[in-house]
Scaffold this motif. Structure first.
Motif, PDB file in Angstrom:
ATOM      1  N   THR A  49       0.889  -1.284  -0.002  1.00 36.88           N
ATOM      2  CA  THR A  49      -0.003   0.137  -0.046  1.00 36.88           C
ATOM      3  C   THR A  49       0.701   1.474   0.026  1.00 36.88           C
ATOM      4  OG1 THR A  49      -1.809  -1.169   1.172  1.00 36.88           O
ATOM      5  CG2 THR A  49      -1.687   1.435   1.263  1.00 36.88           C
ATOM      6  N   TRP A  50       1.807   1.456   0.730  1.00 37.15           N
ATOM      7  CA  TRP A  50       2.687   2.335   1.066  1.00 37.15           C
ATOM      8  C   TRP A  50       3.313   2.652  -0.527  1.00 37.15           C
ATOM      9  CZ3 TRP A  50       7.695   3.810  -0.171  1.00 37.15           C
ATOM     10  CH2 TRP A  50       8.062   5.027   0.476  1.00 37.15           C
ATOM     11  N   ARG A  51       4.119   1.550  -1.347  1.00 39.26           N
ATOM     12  CA  ARG A  51       4.818   1.525  -2.379  1.00 39.26           C
ATOM     13  C   ARG A  51       3.549   2.105  -3.526  1.00 39.26           C
ATOM     14  NH1 ARG A  51       9.459  -0.922  -3.125  1.00 39.26           N
ATOM     15  NH2 ARG A  51       9.008  -1.067  -5.309  1.00 39.26           N
ATOM     16  N   ALA A  52       2.401   1.689  -3.311  1.00 37.34           N
ATOM     17  CA  ALA A  52       1.450   2.123  -4.442  1.00 37.34           C
ATOM     18  C   ALA A  52       1.122   3.561  -4.353  1.00 37.34           C
ATOM     19  CB  ALA A  52       0.131   1.220  -4.251  1.00 37.34           C
ATOM     20  N   GLN A  53       1.004   4.090  -3.121  1.00 30.06           N
ATOM     21  CA  GLN A  53       0.769   5.545  -2.706  1.00 30.06           C
ATOM     22  C   GLN A  53       1.933   6.392  -3.280  1.00 30.06           C
ATOM     23  OE1 GLN A  53       0.321   6.526   1.301  1.00 30.06           O
ATOM     24  NE2 GLN A  53      -1.268   8.115   0.960  1.00 30.06           N
ATOM     25  N   GLN A  54       3.069   5.856  -3.204  1.00 34.85           N
ATOM     26  CA  GLN A  54       4.119   6.690  -3.662  1.00 34.85           C
ATOM     27  C   GLN A  54       4.283   6.490  -5.252  1.00 34.85           C
ATOM     28  OE1 GLN A  54       6.030   8.535  -0.664  1.00 34.85           O
ATOM     29  NE2 GLN A  54       7.340   8.317  -2.541  1.00 34.85           N
ATOM     30  N   GLU A  55       4.047   5.380  -5.656  1.00 34.35           N
ATOM     31  CA  GLU A  55       4.095   5.353  -7.311  1.00 34.35           C
ATOM     32  C   GLU A  55       2.835   6.263  -7.689  1.00 34.35           C
ATOM     33  OE1 GLU A  55       7.086   4.383  -8.321  1.00 34.35           O
ATOM     34  OE2 GLU A  55       6.500   2.549  -9.357  1.00 34.35           O
ATOM     35  N   GLY A  56       1.548   6.010  -6.970  1.00 36.57           N
ATOM     36  CA  GLY A  56       0.259   6.742  -7.494  1.00 36.57           C
ATOM     37  C   GLY A  56       0.641   8.222  -7.303  1.00 36.57           C
ATOM     38  N   ALA A  57       1.116   8.858  -6.368  1.00 32.87           N
ATOM     39  CA  ALA A  57       1.628  10.160  -6.387  1.00 32.87           C
ATOM     40  C   ALA A  57       2.297  10.881  -7.563  1.00 32.87           C
ATOM     41  CB  ALA A  57       1.951  10.658  -5.092  1.00 32.87           C
ATOM     42  N   LYS A  58       3.333   9.946  -7.691  1.00 28.70           N
ATOM     43  CA  LYS A  58       4.545  10.028  -8.601  1.00 28.70           C
ATOM     44  C   LYS A  58       3.658  10.300 -10.174  1.00 28.70           C
ATOM     45  CE  LYS A  58       8.116   7.622 -10.915  1.00 28.70           C
ATOM     46  NZ  LYS A  58       9.254   6.655 -10.649  1.00 28.70           N
ATOM     47  N   PHE A  59       3.100   9.261 -10.663  1.00 26.09           N
ATOM     48  CA  PHE A  59       2.395   9.434 -11.970  1.00 26.09           C
ATOM     49  C   PHE A  59       1.394  10.341 -11.958  1.00 26.09           C
ATOM     50  CE2 PHE A  59       4.832   5.359 -11.868  1.00 26.09           C
ATOM     51  CZ  PHE A  59       5.713   5.493 -12.603  1.00 26.09           C
ATOM     52  N   PHE A  60       0.697  10.268 -10.889  1.00 22.52           N
ATOM     53  CA  PHE A  60      -0.663  11.364 -10.849  1.00 22.52           C
ATOM     54  C   PHE A  60      -0.152  12.762 -11.068  1.00 22.52           C
ATOM     55  CE2 PHE A  60      -3.551  14.186  -8.534  1.00 22.52           C
ATOM     56  CZ  PHE A  60      -4.733  13.885  -9.119  1.00 22.52           C
ATOM     57  N   GLY A  61       0.908  13.066 -10.247  1.00 20.61           N
ATOM     58  CA  GLY A  61       1.411  14.469 -10.359  1.00 20.61           C
ATOM     59  C   GLY A  61       2.151  14.725 -11.561  1.00 20.61           C
ATOM     60  N   ALA A  62       2.684  13.777 -12.177  1.00 18.77           N
ATOM     61  CA  ALA A  62       3.266  14.005 -13.623  1.00 18.77           C
ATOM     62  C   ALA A  62       2.249  14.205 -14.646  1.00 18.77           C
ATOM     63  CB  ALA A  62       3.967  12.972 -13.847  1.00 18.77           C
ATOM     64  N   GLY A  63       1.027  13.293 -14.680  1.00 22.18           N
ATOM     65  CA  GLY A  63       0.026  13.653 -15.476  1.00 22.18           C
ATOM     66  C   GLY A  63      -0.559  14.718 -15.466  1.00 22.18           C
ATOM     67  N   ILE A  64      -0.753  15.337 -14.335  1.00 25.72           N
ATOM     68  CA  ILE A  64      -1.455  16.574 -13.934  1.00 25.72           C
ATOM     69  C   ILE A  64      -0.750  17.722 -14.786  1.00 25.72           C
ATOM     70  CG2 ILE A  64      -1.756  18.580 -12.516  1.00 25.72           C
ATOM     71  CD1 ILE A  64      -2.587  16.493 -10.436  1.00 25.72           C
ATOM     72  N   PHE A  65       0.461  17.684 -14.930  1.00 28.22           N
ATOM     73  CA  PHE A  65       1.375  18.645 -15.557  1.00 28.22           C
ATOM     74  C   PHE A  65       1.348  18.455 -16.935  1.00 28.22           C
ATOM     75  CE2 PHE A  65       2.687  19.621 -11.184  1.00 28.22           C
ATOM     76  CZ  PHE A  65       2.764  21.192 -11.327  1.00 28.22           C
ATOM     77  N   LEU A  66       1.314  17.200 -17.453  1.00 32.00           N
ATOM     78  CA  LEU A  66       1.564  16.865 -18.945  1.00 32.00           C
ATOM     79  C   LEU A  66      -0.116  17.218 -19.422  1.00 32.00           C
ATOM     80  CD1 LEU A  66       3.512  13.460 -18.662  1.00 32.00           C
ATOM     81  CD2 LEU A  66       4.128  15.670 -19.819  1.00 32.00           C
ATOM     82  N   ALA A  67      -1.173  16.581 -18.743  1.00 32.40           N
ATOM     83  CA  ALA A  67      -2.437  16.704 -19.478  1.00 32.40           C
ATOM     84  C   ALA A  67      -3.176  17.750 -19.096  1.00 32.40           C
ATOM     85  CB  ALA A  67      -3.249  15.427 -19.076  1.00 32.40           C
ATOM     86  N   ILE A  68      -2.818  18.320 -18.100  1.00 34.34           N
ATOM     87  CA  ILE A  68      -3.802  19.875 -17.591  1.00 34.34           C
ATOM     88  C   ILE A  68      -3.056  21.163 -17.723  1.00 34.34           C
ATOM     89  CG2 ILE A  68      -4.834  21.074 -15.871  1.00 34.34           C
ATOM     90  CD1 ILE A  68      -5.615  18.137 -14.493  1.00 34.34           C
ATOM     91  N   ARG A  69      -1.730  21.014 -17.092  1.00 31.08           N
ATOM     92  CA  ARG A  69      -1.097  22.340 -17.105  1.00 31.08           C
ATOM     93  C   ARG A  69      -0.687  22.420 -18.496  1.00 31.08           C
ATOM     94  NH1 ARG A  69       3.376  24.912 -19.361  1.00 31.08           N
ATOM     95  NH2 ARG A  69       4.092  26.355 -17.984  1.00 31.08           N
ATOM     96  N   ASN A  70      -0.069  21.728 -19.273  1.00 30.90           N
ATOM     97  CA  ASN A  70       0.579  21.960 -20.695  1.00 30.90           C
ATOM     98  C   ASN A  70      -0.511  22.248 -21.648  1.00 30.90           C
ATOM     99  OD1 ASN A  70       3.011  21.539 -19.880  1.00 30.90           O
ATOM    100  ND2 ASN A  70       3.231  19.491 -20.698  1.00 30.90           N
ATOM    101  N   VAL A  71      -1.655  21.670 -21.213  1.00 29.14           N
ATOM    102  CA  VAL A  71      -2.772  21.844 -22.383  1.00 29.14           C
ATOM    103  C   VAL A  71      -3.396  23.436 -22.083  1.00 29.14           C
ATOM    104  CG1 VAL A  71      -5.383  21.364 -22.802  1.00 29.14           C
ATOM    105  CG2 VAL A  71      -3.621  19.617 -22.377  1.00 29.14           C
ATOM    106  N   ALA A  72      -3.369  23.606 -20.901  1.00 34.31           N
ATOM    107  CA  ALA A  72      -3.759  25.271 -20.566  1.00 34.31           C
ATOM    108  C   ALA A  72      -2.711  26.040 -21.025  1.00 34.31           C
ATOM    109  CB  ALA A  72      -3.880  25.233 -18.957  1.00 34.31           C
ATOM    110  N   ALA A  73      -1.553  25.798 -20.902  1.00 32.83           N
ATOM    111  CA  ALA A  73      -0.431  26.614 -21.312  1.00 32.83           C
ATOM    112  C   ALA A  73      -0.483  26.868 -22.832  1.00 32.83           C
ATOM    113  CB  ALA A  73       0.854  26.249 -20.757  1.00 32.83           C
ATOM    114  N   HIS A  74      -0.770  25.817 -23.444  1.00 30.67           N
ATOM    115  CA  HIS A  74      -0.234  26.032 -25.004  1.00 30.67           C
ATOM    116  C   HIS A  74      -1.281  25.745 -25.989  1.00 30.67           C
ATOM    117  CE1 HIS A  74       4.008  25.291 -23.775  1.00 30.67           C
ATOM    118  NE2 HIS A  74       3.688  24.076 -23.136  1.00 30.67           N
TER     119      HIS A  74
END
Length: 238
Positions: free
Chosen positions: A178-203
């Motif tokens: 569970t702890w490892r899943a939380q770390q990995e989930g936050a890692k890819f969730f956070g990266a996904g936010i900037f790729l799919a939300i921030r970049n779209v809003a910016a460009h």
């Protein structure tokens, strides 16, 4: 919405319009010039309030037209009626569903977004919030050499901290899946936010987000910020 303030503004305008109408003379549609100036000054705020309550109400408000003050009074009275009954409508007519309050989002998200949100600039609000989250995280772990998606990928990575590369760690038993899943989930969730939300809003010149869709984007950023706040920063010890 601040209903008390809205009601105060509407009632003041209604009183002003009534006094202006009383100052007109038979056959002469112009009234007291000073009162007219006050009506013109108040009109933009009243229109914004009317738009929030019912966009159709604001369309016919124009104090510069003949009988404009009378028309404005009718629309203001309708708006006051809406305000008076909003709580009852919410109680009896709205579906039983939770409501997401924007001002309860994480401060890193809502504080930069709020002024743009007030201007109905949804895309800019989301972009501003994402940029602030990025800067806050850079400052928190003292990393300014990378940012956004790469910053999240490295910060939540399961690798041990390295010189100049601190990590964020959730509390809990690190030996559990569970702890490892939380770390990995936050890692890819956070990266996904900037790729799919921030970049779209910016460009993208104009993103076809509705107000609610943009609020969902802000909520995603807020979830990430809550996770960041719950973590410890781990650095290489000398």
């Amino acid at each position: 919405m601040d209903r008390a303030w809205m009601r105060e503004q509407l009632e003041a305008f209604d009183n002003l319009a009534a006094r202006y109408r009383q100052s007109t003379r038979p056959g002469d549609f112009s009234g007291d010039a000073q009162l007219g100036d006050q009506l013109y000054k108040a009109e933009p705020t009243i229109k914004q309030i009317l738009k929030k309550l019912d966009p159709a109400l604001a369309e016919s408000v124009d104090v510069g037209k003949v009988a404009g003050a009378a028309t404005a009074r009718r629309q203001v009275q309708r708006a006051l009626g809406i305000l008076e009954n909003m709580d009852e409508w919410a109680k009896h007519l709205e579906p039983d569903a939770p409501v997401l309050s924007a001002d309860q989002l994480h401060p890193w998200v809502w504080e930069p977004a709020a002024p743009l949100w007030a201007a109905e600039a949804w895309q800019d609000a989301v972009l501003s919030a994402a940029r602030v989250v990025n800067r806050r995280l850079q400052h928190l772990i003292d990393r300014h050499d990378i940012g956004e998606s790469e910053l999240l990928l490295q910060t939540f990575d399961l690798k041990e901290p390295a010189p100049g590369k601190p990590r964020l760690r959730f509390p809990g038993d690190r030996s559990t899946p569970t702890w490892r899943a939380q770390q990995e989930g936050a890692k890819f969730f956070g990266a996904g936010i900037f790729l799919a939300i921030r970049n779209v809003a910016a460009h993208e010149e104009a993103v076809a987000w509705t107000e609610h869709e943009a609020l969902e984007q802000l909520a995603s950023l807020s979830v990430l910020c809550r996770w960041i706040a719950s973590c410890d920063v781990e650095r290489v010890t000398q």
